[in-house]
Design a protein around this motif. Structure first.
Motif, short mmCIF file in Angstrom:
data_model
loop_
_atom_site.label_atom_id
_atom_site.label_comp_id
_atom_site.label_asym_id
_atom_site.label_seq_id
_atom_site.Cartn_x
_atom_site.Cartn_y
_atom_site.Cartn_z
N ARG A 1 1.22 34.66 27.63
CA ARG A 1 1.21 34.64 26.18
C ARG A 1 1.18 33.19 25.71
O ARG A 1 1.92 32.34 26.20
CB ARG A 1 2.43 35.36 25.62
N LEU A 2 0.34 32.91 24.73
CA LEU A 2 0.16 31.54 24.26
C LEU A 2 0.55 31.42 22.80
O LEU A 2 0.16 32.24 21.97
CB LEU A 2 -1.30 31.11 24.43
N ALA B 1 9.75 27.69 31.68
CA ALA B 1 9.24 29.06 31.70
C ALA B 1 8.55 29.38 33.02
O ALA B 1 8.72 30.47 33.59
CB ALA B 1 8.29 29.27 30.52
N ARG B 2 7.73 28.43 33.52
CA ARG B 2 7.04 28.67 34.81
C ARG B 2 8.03 28.79 35.96
O ARG B 2 7.85 29.61 36.87
CB ARG B 2 6.04 27.56 35.08
N PRO C 1 5.18 32.85 29.42
CA PRO C 1 4.57 32.47 28.14
C PRO C 1 4.34 30.96 28.12
O PRO C 1 5.01 30.20 28.83
CB PRO C 1 5.59 32.91 27.10
N ARG C 2 3.43 30.53 27.26
CA ARG C 2 3.06 29.12 27.25
C ARG C 2 2.93 28.61 25.82
O ARG C 2 2.50 29.34 24.92
CB ARG C 2 1.73 28.92 27.98
N LEU C 3 3.34 27.38 25.63
CA LEU C 3 3.13 26.68 24.36
C LEU C 3 1.94 25.76 24.51
O LEU C 3 1.84 25.02 25.50
CB LEU C 3 4.38 25.87 23.98
N TRP D 1 9.99 33.67 22.51
CA TRP D 1 10.25 34.00 23.91
C TRP D 1 11.50 34.87 24.01
O TRP D 1 12.23 35.03 23.03
CB TRP D 1 10.43 32.74 24.74
N ASP D 2 11.76 35.41 25.20
CA ASP D 2 12.94 36.27 25.33
C ASP D 2 14.21 35.43 25.45
O ASP D 2 14.18 34.20 25.60
CB ASP D 2 12.79 37.22 26.53
#
Length: 344
Positions: free
Chosen positions: A5-6, A36-37, A45-47, A192-193
């Motif tokens: 998710r971006l 996150a990674r 998810p990614r920013l 994010w969660d």
């Protein structure tokens, strides 16, 4: 494997933009992606981030030492957030002139908010968000030195006094550069969660307890025994009674020990007496009042527990090394008064 998710963030860049703040914000976004990674793997998810002009058009990433960092976050398609950083302006009139020259950015932010995007601001970047005309009634975090002028220009926006970071609907605002990490955390909390947010918070937020525990583990020392809290009670009492007359017996009663025991605690732990500690607290309050208010020396002396301004000057000079007036002249943040005059 589903794509990550971006959340894409555009950074509008003007000639006056504080690029150091932009790069700092991007570094924090990179840190969030790394956490996150590490926690989730390739599906994390990614920013994303990219620089754009006042009209929202992406700017090319040129060669240079920052090129890898900027290129890492580039994304395609429309963004989900706009982040307006602080602008380098010397005073309020210059800031207003800068805002007036860059009307396209205000209109671009209005369109972005209409499309459901979030708007993040740092410091005086709030002028452009408020100027979009879409955030009337919302709350904003601002440094104290911009508050009066901002209220004059945007009385329909509520200044969240004493708040470093404020989230109100689509508007995420931070007062000072050191609050940028909290602004990233506020954004991540919505996107994010909980577990990823907590993991990032543990990295970005200072944690004195963990720092102390890590140091103790590194030195292989046993945990120290709990100290008597009499000293802490005494210090808390002094902090609450800075402007009141000093009485050793009263401080000892607040600490629930005898005056002699209290003196021993202070000398062993801090190397000075309770009275010396109170004088330091009074000087710290006086320094703050001299920096951020226009009150006269007698009023500041009274606020710090001195009925006699001459005694206050003597003690302040001994502890600080400058007279109160000299300290004010050296440390004031205000420009000459004519530069802060608000046009009517």
């Amino acid at each position: 494997m589903p794509p990550p998710r971006l959340l894409g963030i555009d950074f509008p860049v003007l000639p006056t933009t504080a690029m150091g703040h932009v790069l700092h914000a991007i570094e924090l976004l990179r840190a969030a992606n790394l956490i996150a990674r590490l926690r989730v793997g390739r599906t994390a998810p990614r920013l994303g981030w990219r620089l754009c002009d006042a009209q929202g058009q992406p700017m090319p990433v040129t060669h240079g030492p920052c090129q890898p960092m900027l290129s890492e976050g580039v994304f395609e398609g429309p963004p989900q957030a706009q982040w307006v950083l602080s602008q380098h302006t010397a005073d309020v009139p210059t800031l207003r002139q800068t805002v007036a020259r860059h009307g396209p950015l205000r209109r671009h932010l209005a369109v972005a908010i209409d499309q459901g995007q979030r708007v993040l601001t740092l410091g005086n970047g709030a002028w452009w968000a408020a100027g979009s005309g879409r955030l009337s009634g919302h709350r904003v975090a601002l440094p104290w030195y911009w508050a009066a002028a901002f209220h004059r220009d945007h009385p329909d926006v509520v200044i969240a006094a004493g708040t470093e970071v404020c989230v109100d609907g689509p508007w995420f605002s931070a007062a000072l550069p050191q609050d940028t990490g909290e602004l990233v955390l506020a954004l991540v909390a919505q996107c994010w969660d909980h577990d990823l947010h907590a993991a990032l918070a543990s990295v970005l937020r200072p944690d004195a307890a963990r720092q102390k525990a890590a140091q103790e583990a590194l030195q292989a020392q046993p945990l120290p025994t709990t100290r008597d809290s009499a000293l802490a009670r005494a210090i808390e009492h002094l902090e609450k009674q800075v402007d009141q007359p000093y009485a050793l017996a009263a401080v000892a009663r607040a600490a629930a020990v005898s005056p002699r025991t209290l003196l021993r605690h202070f000398q062993e732990a801090l190397g000075h007496s309770p009275l010396d500690h109170l004088l330091r607290l009074r000087c710290e309050r006086a320094r703050l009042l001299l920096e951020i208010t226009l009150e006269g020396i007698p009023a500041i002396a009274q606020a710090c527990g001195y009925a006699d301004p001459a005694a206050f000057r003597r003690i302040f000079t001994r502890h600080v090394g400058l007279t109160p007036q000299a300290y004010r002249e050296r440390h004031t943040l205000r420009a000459p008064r004519q530069r802060w005059r608000v046009p009517v």
